[in-house]
Each structure stands twice: as structure tokens, then as C-alpha cells.
Design a protein around this motif. Structure first.
Motif, PDB file in Angstrom:
ATOM      1  N   ARG A 184       0.849  -1.194   0.000  1.00  0.00           N
ATOM      2  CA  ARG A 184       0.000   0.000   0.000  1.00  0.00           C
ATOM      3  C   ARG A 184       0.881   1.239   0.000  1.00  0.00           C
ATOM      4  O   ARG A 184       1.831   1.344   0.789  1.00  0.00           O
ATOM      5  N   LEU A 185       0.589   2.173  -0.889  1.00  0.00           N
ATOM      6  CA  LEU A 185       1.390   3.403  -1.006  1.00  0.00           C
ATOM      7  C   LEU A 185       0.554   4.582  -0.542  1.00  0.00           C
ATOM      8  O   LEU A 185      -0.569   4.765  -1.018  1.00  0.00           O
ATOM      9  N   ILE A 186       1.103   5.354   0.354  1.00  0.00           N
ATOM     10  CA  ILE A 186       0.391   6.545   0.845  1.00  0.00           C
ATOM     11  C   ILE A 186       1.270   7.753   0.564  1.00  0.00           C
ATOM     12  O   ILE A 186       2.462   7.749   0.890  1.00  0.00           O
ATOM     13  N   HIS A 187       0.675   8.791  -0.031  1.00  0.00           N
ATOM     14  CA  HIS A 187       1.435  10.029  -0.235  1.00  0.00           C
ATOM     15  C   HIS A 187       1.272  10.899   1.008  1.00  0.00           C
ATOM     16  O   HIS A 187       0.151  11.203   1.415  1.00  0.00           O
ATOM     17  N   GLY A 188       2.363  11.314   1.602  1.00  0.00           N
ATOM     18  CA  GLY A 188       2.271  12.195   2.768  1.00  0.00           C
ATOM     19  C   GLY A 188       3.537  12.138   3.593  1.00  0.00           C
ATOM     20  O   GLY A 188       4.414  11.301   3.353  1.00  0.00           O
ATOM     21  N   GLU A 189       3.606  13.055   4.538  1.00  0.00           N
ATOM     22  CA  GLU A 189       4.777  13.140   5.410  1.00  0.00           C
ATOM     23  C   GLU A 189       4.476  12.465   6.742  1.00  0.00           C
ATOM     24  O   GLU A 189       3.372  12.619   7.274  1.00  0.00           O
ATOM     25  N   VAL A 190       5.440  11.748   7.260  1.00  0.00           N
ATOM     26  CA  VAL A 190       5.314  11.188   8.611  1.00  0.00           C
ATOM     27  C   VAL A 190       6.220  11.991   9.521  1.00  0.00           C
ATOM     28  O   VAL A 190       7.421  12.086   9.265  1.00  0.00           O
TER      29      VAL A 190
END
Ligand SMILES: Cc1cc2nc3c(=O)[nH]c(=O)nc-3n(C[C@H](O)[C@H](O)[C@H](O)COP(=O)(O)OP(=O)(O)OC[C@H]3O[C@@H](n4cnc5c(N)ncnc54)[C@H](O)[C@@H]3O)c2cc1C
Length: 319
Positions: A86-92
Motif C-alpha cells: 500500500r502506497l500513501i502520499h504524505g509526510e510522517v
């Protein structure tokens, strides 16, 4: 992005991933590929700023020499998605480790995971010289193995950022016999270093570098004091800033080196924080694309073995 969720507002029994990978560059995606193929539940979270994004071509990567770095990542994302990653675009920017496991805050809400792999790369802090930032990855570069061939026999300027820059100039002499060394604020080379430069016909242009001359999008010269020294390309040595805030916030041990403070990993990529691993440029300055791809595959194998050991322990405990 959403932050601040804690273990208290989540279902502590729900484990959504075997491995969360923060950073989807070559290192993170390579690890995701192996782990996905090992049938692990993998989530990759990436905010889309790989280190070499401004370079139109990538070199020294067998089978992909000359490919756009962004295209490599596009292909990688497609491949890992084919194995259920699963690929999520965003900053952690936060994660929490406790006895129940690891929780990673994401834009989609918190994710519980058995292991966390940080592959967030590093930033290059360039000298504050006009034209450098705009030309970064094009007429201003860092790595002879990535860009030396394209500038073989060119006039290669080396703008010093430390005493080590003399070694960069000597190295580049392998690609061209027209290397010009600009000591700039670092100051004049010591007598023996100056002699070694002279013997290899590396010219020294002393003075304050005030900017780059750019014509039709190409670097054509270096402005030193009141004069312009023609060059075809500039190599320099940026200060390296690993994106390790997440690892540090979890308490990962670090070591001081000549290049600054870096998070420690063992030979498999484990940090000092149980369950938290790291790979690629965030922990290894030498990790070019090929090394990052290889390190990602190695760390994935070690991570999977670690999870298998955990699976056995759970089975023996009757879980
Ligand atoms: C100008 C330039 C040209 C280069 N050319 C070459 C070349 O030709 N050949 C070669 O082998 N090497 C080249 N390199 C080196 C190459 O860029 C690195 O080796 C490689 O990018 C390292 O891979 P990585 O996965 O560790 O980090 P990166 O590729 O930087 O990937 C890290 C990823 O993590 C993401 N990220 C960071 N923090 C967070 C966060 N908190 N949350 C979510 N995502 C995050 C970033 O957005 C990025 O997508 C070049 C470097 C530069 C600067």
C-alpha cells in the motif's frame, strides 16, 4: 498532516501492517519489493521529494543507465503495488513505540505495525552562492561517478566547501585534464596540497566566489572577485543533512563523525530502538542509487527473518 494520535485512541489489538516504510526512494521501494514478494503486509509512506529529483538522468545504475530518477521510482511504485504494497502520499513526522508495538501517524490516520523501516534520505545544503540552487543536479553536481562521464574533458570547476574538496578536485582529474579548483572561503591549499594540484595541472583560482555565470540555462563560468573563470560544469561538496528527525524522536543512538552526527545501525539495518530499522542515505552517506537498492533488499531479508522469528515465538506462546 494529522498528528498527535496516541495509543489511547486506537484499537490496541489491531495490527495493520508487518512493516511500515517511511520514504519511497530507491532504498524504501527496494525493501518494499522484497517484503511484498515475501507476502508481508507493507505500507510505504512518501512525501515525494527524492534527493536526486532535479537530475534529468541517473547514471551508474546497471540496466537503467541514463533513466530519469523519477521514472525509476514510478516503475518501482508500480512493481511494489503489484505485490499488494500500500502506497500513501504524505509526510510522517511522528511515531510511537511501546509494548503494544509501533504506531505511525499518517495523513490517513494512525497505522499499527510490527516493524518500522525509515528510508527518508538526506538533503544537500549548498554553499550560498548565486546560481547554485537553480543549477543543482544540472550544471552543479556532486558525484563524479554519477556525472563525471558526461563532463569528460570539459573544464570542470570545483568550488571548495571544506579541506576535503581538494580530494574531489584530484578525483575529477580522472575525467578531465582541465580541472579548476576554487578554494573560496576554505582558504589557500597547504603547500604540499598545492604542489600535488600543480603536478596534476589542476589550476587554483583564489578569491571570493560571488556567483555562477549562466547562459541559456547552462553554467558557463564562475565569478571570482571581479573576474569570470570559464567552466562547463561545477562540482561541489554540499553539507549533508540526514532526514533522521523521526529516528531521533524515537531515541535512536547516534555517532559523531567527520560528516556530523549519524544514526547508528547494525549490519542488518537495525537501529538501537527495538523494531525500528533504517536504510539508504538517511544512515549511509555512500548510498548512491545502486547501493540504496541493494541495501533495501538486504534489510528486507533481515527484517523478514526477524518477523519469522517473531511468528515462531507467537506460535509457541499460543497466539
Ligand atoms: C543532484 C544529484 C544527482 C544524483 N545522481 C545520481 C546518479 O546519477 N546515480 C546514483 O547512483 N546516485 C545519484 N545521486 C544520489 C541519489 O540521489 C541517492 O543515492 C538516492 O536518492 C538515495 O536513496 P534513498 O532512498 O536513501 O533516499 P531518497 O531517494 O532521497 O528518498 C527518500 C524519500 O523519503 C521521502 N521522505 C523523507 N522524509 C519523509 C517523511 N518524514 N515522511 C515521508 N516521506 C519522507 C522523500 O520525499 C524521498 O522521496 C544523486 C544525488 C544528487 C543530489
Amino acid at each position: 498532516m494529522s498528528l498527535g494520535a496516541t495509543m489511547t485512541n486506537m484499537d490496541s489489538t489491531q495490527e495493520q501492517a508487518d512493516v511500515v516504510i517511511v520514504g519511497g526512494g530507491p532504498a524504501g521501494l527496494s525493501a518494499a519489493l522484497s517484503l511484498g514478494r515475501a507476502r508481508r503486509r507493507v505500507v510505504v509512506i512518501d512525501d515525494g521529494h527524492p534527493r536526486n529529483a532535479t537530475a534529468s538522468h541517473m547514471h551508474g545504475v546497471l540496466g537503467h543507465d541514463g533513466l530519469s530518477p523519477l521514472r525509476l521510482l514510478e516503475l518501482g511504485r508500480k512493481e511494489v503495488a503489484g505485490y499488494g504494497v500500500r502506497l500513501i502520499h504524505g509526510e510522517v513526522s511522528a511515531a510511537h513505540v511501546n509494548v503494544l508495538g509501533i504506531e505511525v501517524d499518517t495523513a490517513d490516520g494512525p497505522i499499527r505495525t510490527r516493524r518500522l523501516l525509515v528510508a527518508t534520505g538526506l538533503s544537500d545544503e549548498l554553499p550560498n552562492i548565486s546560481g547554485m540552487r537553480e543549477q543543482w543536479g544540472m550544471g552543479v553536481v556532486v558525484c563524479p561517478y554519477c556525472d563525471g562521464w558526461e563532463h569528460r574533458n570539459d573544464v570542470i570547476g570545483v568550488i571548495a566547501t571544506s579541506r576535503k574538496s581538494i580530494e574531489q578536485a584530484q578525483l575529477l582529474r580522472q575525467w578531465s585534464d582541465r580541472v579548476v579548483y576554487f578554494p573560496n572561503a576554505v582558504g589557500e591549499p597547504a603547500v604540499d596540497a598545492r604542489d600535488a594540484l600543480a603536478r596534476r595541472r589542476i589550476r587554483v583560482e583564489s578569491g571570493v566566489v560571488t556567483g555562477l555565470c549562466i547562459d541559456a540555462g547552462q553554467v558557463t563560468g564562475v565569478q571570482v572577485d571581479e573576474r569570470v573563470v570559464p567552466v562547463g560544469v561545477v562540482f561541489t561538496g554540499p553539507a549533508l543533512r540526514p532526514h533522521d528527525a523521526l529516528l531521533r524522536s524515537l531515541g535512536a543512538a547516534t555517532t559523531e563523525s567527520a560528516l556530523g552526527s549519524w544514526v547508528d545501525i547494525d549490519e542488518d539495518g537495525r537501529t538501537s530502538v527495538p523494531g525500528v530499522w533504517a536504510v539508504g542515505n538517511v544512515v549511509d552517506v555512500r548510498a548512491n542509487v545502486s547501493v540504496s537498492l541493494g541495501a533495501g533488499a538486504l534489510v528486507a531479508g533481515a527484517l523478514n527473518s526477524d518477523l519469522v522469528a517473531d511468528d515462531i515465538a507467537r506460535a509457541l506462546a499460543g497466539e
